[in-house]
Design a protein around this motif. Sequence first.
Motif, PDB file in Angstrom:
ATOM      1  N   ALA A 204     -18.191 -59.539 -26.232  1.00 35.10           N
ATOM      2  CA  ALA A 204     -17.501 -60.181 -24.953  1.00 35.10           C
ATOM      3  C   ALA A 204     -15.999 -60.331 -25.053  1.00 35.10           C
ATOM      4  O   ALA A 204     -15.167 -60.226 -24.175  1.00 35.10           O
ATOM      5  CB  ALA A 204     -18.338 -61.147 -24.184  1.00 35.10           C
ATOM      6  N   ARG A 205     -15.663 -61.057 -26.084  1.00 34.28           N
ATOM      7  CA  ARG A 205     -14.219 -61.595 -26.406  1.00 34.28           C
ATOM      8  C   ARG A 205     -13.557 -60.226 -26.431  1.00 34.28           C
ATOM      9  O   ARG A 205     -12.427 -60.334 -25.826  1.00 34.28           O
ATOM     10  CB  ARG A 205     -14.199 -62.407 -27.564  1.00 34.28           C
ATOM     11  N   TRP A 206     -13.899 -59.273 -27.164  1.00 37.32           N
ATOM     12  CA  TRP A 206     -12.951 -58.141 -27.430  1.00 37.32           C
ATOM     13  C   TRP A 206     -12.901 -57.454 -26.214  1.00 37.32           C
ATOM     14  O   TRP A 206     -12.161 -56.573 -25.789  1.00 37.32           O
ATOM     15  CB  TRP A 206     -13.460 -57.425 -28.718  1.00 37.32           C
ATOM     16  N   LEU A 207     -13.896 -57.227 -25.354  1.00 35.45           N
ATOM     17  CA  LEU A 207     -13.797 -56.573 -24.080  1.00 35.45           C
ATOM     18  C   LEU A 207     -12.881 -57.316 -23.120  1.00 35.45           C
ATOM     19  O   LEU A 207     -12.176 -56.617 -22.359  1.00 35.45           O
ATOM     20  CB  LEU A 207     -15.283 -56.547 -23.445  1.00 35.45           C
ATOM     21  N   HIS A 208     -12.844 -58.582 -23.091  1.00 35.72           N
ATOM     22  CA  HIS A 208     -11.872 -59.310 -22.339  1.00 35.72           C
ATOM     23  C   HIS A 208     -10.439 -59.039 -22.823  1.00 35.72           C
ATOM     24  O   HIS A 208      -9.502 -58.753 -21.987  1.00 35.72           O
ATOM     25  CB  HIS A 208     -12.081 -60.843 -22.615  1.00 35.72           C
ATOM     26  N   LEU A 209     -10.246 -58.806 -24.199  1.00 35.79           N
ATOM     27  CA  LEU A 209      -8.968 -58.195 -24.525  1.00 35.79           C
ATOM     28  C   LEU A 209      -8.530 -57.032 -24.403  1.00 35.79           C
ATOM     29  O   LEU A 209      -7.620 -56.788 -23.758  1.00 35.79           O
ATOM     30  CB  LEU A 209      -8.835 -58.733 -25.945  1.00 35.79           C
ATOM     31  N   ALA A 210      -9.649 -55.967 -24.436  1.00 39.69           N
ATOM     32  CA  ALA A 210      -9.577 -54.598 -24.218  1.00 39.69           C
ATOM     33  C   ALA A 210      -9.216 -54.415 -22.500  1.00 39.69           C
ATOM     34  O   ALA A 210      -8.422 -53.631 -22.357  1.00 39.69           O
ATOM     35  CB  ALA A 210     -10.515 -53.830 -24.678  1.00 39.69           C
ATOM     36  N   ALA A 214      -5.795 -52.652 -20.998  1.00 40.45           N
ATOM     37  CA  ALA A 214      -6.037 -51.361 -20.192  1.00 40.45           C
ATOM     38  C   ALA A 214      -5.538 -51.765 -18.932  1.00 40.45           C
ATOM     39  O   ALA A 214      -5.192 -50.927 -18.246  1.00 40.45           O
ATOM     40  CB  ALA A 214      -7.529 -51.132 -19.968  1.00 40.45           C
ATOM     41  N   ALA A 215      -5.643 -52.865 -18.377  1.00 36.52           N
ATOM     42  CA  ALA A 215      -5.328 -53.234 -16.757  1.00 36.52           C
ATOM     43  C   ALA A 215      -3.931 -53.176 -16.761  1.00 36.52           C
ATOM     44  O   ALA A 215      -3.395 -52.668 -15.727  1.00 36.52           O
ATOM     45  CB  ALA A 215      -5.899 -54.679 -16.416  1.00 36.52           C
ATOM     46  N   HIS A 221      -6.389 -54.822 -11.841  1.00 38.96           N
ATOM     47  CA  HIS A 221      -6.892 -56.190 -12.275  1.00 38.96           C
ATOM     48  C   HIS A 221      -7.777 -56.226 -13.475  1.00 38.96           C
ATOM     49  O   HIS A 221      -8.570 -55.175 -13.411  1.00 38.96           O
ATOM     50  CB  HIS A 221      -7.543 -57.087 -11.154  1.00 38.96           C
ATOM     51  N   PRO A 222      -7.568 -57.147 -14.544  1.00 38.97           N
ATOM     52  CA  PRO A 222      -8.679 -57.039 -15.695  1.00 38.97           C
ATOM     53  C   PRO A 222     -10.172 -56.731 -15.344  1.00 38.97           C
ATOM     54  O   PRO A 222     -10.940 -56.134 -16.013  1.00 38.97           O
ATOM     55  CB  PRO A 222      -8.260 -57.967 -16.698  1.00 38.97           C
ATOM     56  N   VAL A 223     -10.547 -57.600 -14.234  1.00 39.89           N
ATOM     57  CA  VAL A 223     -11.814 -57.538 -13.929  1.00 39.89           C
ATOM     58  C   VAL A 223     -12.241 -56.059 -13.482  1.00 39.89           C
ATOM     59  O   VAL A 223     -13.527 -55.917 -13.432  1.00 39.89           O
ATOM     60  CB  VAL A 223     -12.191 -58.427 -12.823  1.00 39.89           C
ATOM     61  N   HIS A 224     -11.391 -55.353 -12.930  1.00 39.88           N
ATOM     62  CA  HIS A 224     -11.887 -54.224 -12.279  1.00 39.88           C
ATOM     63  C   HIS A 224     -11.756 -52.708 -13.078  1.00 39.88           C
ATOM     64  O   HIS A 224     -12.126 -51.731 -12.971  1.00 39.88           O
ATOM     65  CB  HIS A 224     -10.850 -53.842 -11.279  1.00 39.88           C
ATOM     66  N   VAL A 225     -11.440 -52.985 -14.454  1.00 38.94           N
ATOM     67  CA  VAL A 225     -11.056 -51.988 -15.348  1.00 38.94           C
ATOM     68  C   VAL A 225     -12.430 -50.926 -15.479  1.00 38.94           C
ATOM     69  O   VAL A 225     -12.311 -49.902 -15.806  1.00 38.94           O
ATOM     70  CB  VAL A 225     -10.491 -52.294 -16.929  1.00 38.94           C
ATOM     71  N   VAL A 226     -13.248 -51.634 -15.764  1.00 36.33           N
ATOM     72  CA  VAL A 226     -14.743 -50.959 -16.013  1.00 36.33           C
ATOM     73  C   VAL A 226     -15.189 -50.343 -14.732  1.00 36.33           C
ATOM     74  O   VAL A 226     -15.361 -48.780 -14.937  1.00 36.33           O
ATOM     75  CB  VAL A 226     -15.675 -51.690 -16.322  1.00 36.33           C
ATOM     76  N   LEU A 333     -10.404 -45.268 -22.429  1.00 37.54           N
ATOM     77  CA  LEU A 333     -10.331 -44.102 -21.732  1.00 37.54           C
ATOM     78  C   LEU A 333      -9.270 -44.331 -20.496  1.00 37.54           C
ATOM     79  O   LEU A 333      -8.327 -43.368 -20.394  1.00 37.54           O
ATOM     80  CB  LEU A 333     -11.664 -43.750 -21.026  1.00 37.54           C
ATOM     81  N   LEU A 334      -9.405 -45.567 -19.974  1.00 35.63           N
ATOM     82  CA  LEU A 334      -8.325 -45.823 -19.151  1.00 35.63           C
ATOM     83  C   LEU A 334      -6.959 -46.076 -19.493  1.00 35.63           C
ATOM     84  O   LEU A 334      -5.966 -45.567 -18.755  1.00 35.63           O
ATOM     85  CB  LEU A 334      -8.583 -47.165 -18.252  1.00 35.63           C
ATOM     86  N   TYR A 335      -6.883 -46.654 -20.715  1.00 40.97           N
ATOM     87  CA  TYR A 335      -5.445 -46.902 -21.138  1.00 40.97           C
ATOM     88  C   TYR A 335      -4.885 -45.641 -21.909  1.00 40.97           C
ATOM     89  O   TYR A 335      -3.892 -45.310 -21.470  1.00 40.97           O
ATOM     90  CB  TYR A 335      -5.818 -47.632 -22.657  1.00 40.97           C
ATOM     91  N   CYS A 336      -5.949 -44.458 -22.024  1.00 42.23           N
ATOM     92  CA  CYS A 336      -5.124 -43.297 -22.597  1.00 42.23           C
ATOM     93  C   CYS A 336      -4.821 -42.257 -21.195  1.00 42.23           C
ATOM     94  O   CYS A 336      -4.458 -41.366 -21.680  1.00 42.23           O
ATOM     95  CB  CYS A 336      -6.200 -42.609 -23.496  1.00 42.23           C
ATOM     96  N   GLU A 337      -5.214 -42.885 -20.140  1.00 40.81           N
ATOM     97  CA  GLU A 337      -4.510 -42.166 -18.921  1.00 40.81           C
ATOM     98  C   GLU A 337      -3.095 -42.137 -19.032  1.00 40.81           C
ATOM     99  O   GLU A 337      -2.421 -41.304 -18.255  1.00 40.81           O
ATOM    100  CB  GLU A 337      -5.131 -42.579 -17.729  1.00 40.81           C
TER     101      GLU A 337
END
Length: 359
Positions: A204-210, A214-215, A221-226, A333-337
């Motif tokens: 969960a911590r690393w998802l928050h950072l990721a 990505a955002a 917004h970070p909440v919307h990245v998934v 994936l989003l970052y690599c776009e």
Amino acid sequence: MTRYAYEPGSGALVASWGTGQGDVAQTIATLPRAVEPKIALALAAALTKLSGYQWRTYTHPASAAGDPELPGSVAWHRAEERNRFDQVEGAVRDPNLPDEDGLMAISYSVVEEAAHRVGRAAHLIGDAKLMDLLVAEVRTEQAAIESAELGDLSGRSRQAVELSRADISPVQVYAADSLLHADPLATIDRFTDIDPAAAAVAAARWLHLAAQVAAEAADVHPVHVVVEADNLEALQVETPTLVLERLSAGESPTGVVVDLIADALAAAEGRVRDPARIVEAAEAIERRMRGEELDEEGLTALTDEFRISHLDPARPAIDLLEDLLAAIHGCRLLYCETYESGFEDAVRAAGDDQSTPLL
């Protein structure tokens, strides 16, 4: 938990337990040839039941239910069951048996009574050597649970990786956190020797950072990245997004994970921890039904949104861990776009720069 089986051909009494990568088996005793199969099966079943009740004190610790000093409370009952470990050996060696009138004392403690049932099955066999082996076995099982409670998942304690615990081992959390620091894209296969609830806290911590990395790259917004990443590859969106919402609101990874797992464990027992949340969700669906013209397909889709638990009650910690790790992959994936590479380094740098509390 450890499961026990009887092999009629050899008379072997076998213990087996999961490791996250298959099961391990060990012969703990060879029963005398004169033992009737139904008695041998009763002994195996009694040992399995005892293990199940004892491991339940690990998955449902008193510390996750409030004040164990409050008589009659859930936490108090859980602490009482855990304290009965000291009575198990005596109950196996000297079980309650029917008296001359056919009456028999039954313990209120499920752990202690399960131990008496093991003892009664052994009493029917009447073999002193077997009794010593059974006592040694229950000691081994209890030692495995005690090690797991301390965060040591080696040996037989490793079966804890297949369980969901409503409490978190700091030792296991920091082990998982170190693993993700080394490889932010680690898959579920890398966590087969770590408690899944603790691993979910680190994930969960690393998802928050990721999500923050990505955002910034995707300008969302970070909440919307998934949700955005789901457009690139099918992901489980709801639970990771909920986790991100709560972390962004200032909750700790441990608090979020424990709450989600506790909801699922309650649902597995037919209970609802937060009835108000369920009522609110049902009312929201009812409002949408009243305000919209829905065909049968639309109504089915709407009611499918109603969930008592966000996680699979049969395997909540592993379910959550899988979703969080997949969401981290989605962030990549989003970052690599935008950028061809550098995601892992960027996430590590974010982790080094931010002292996000784990516990």
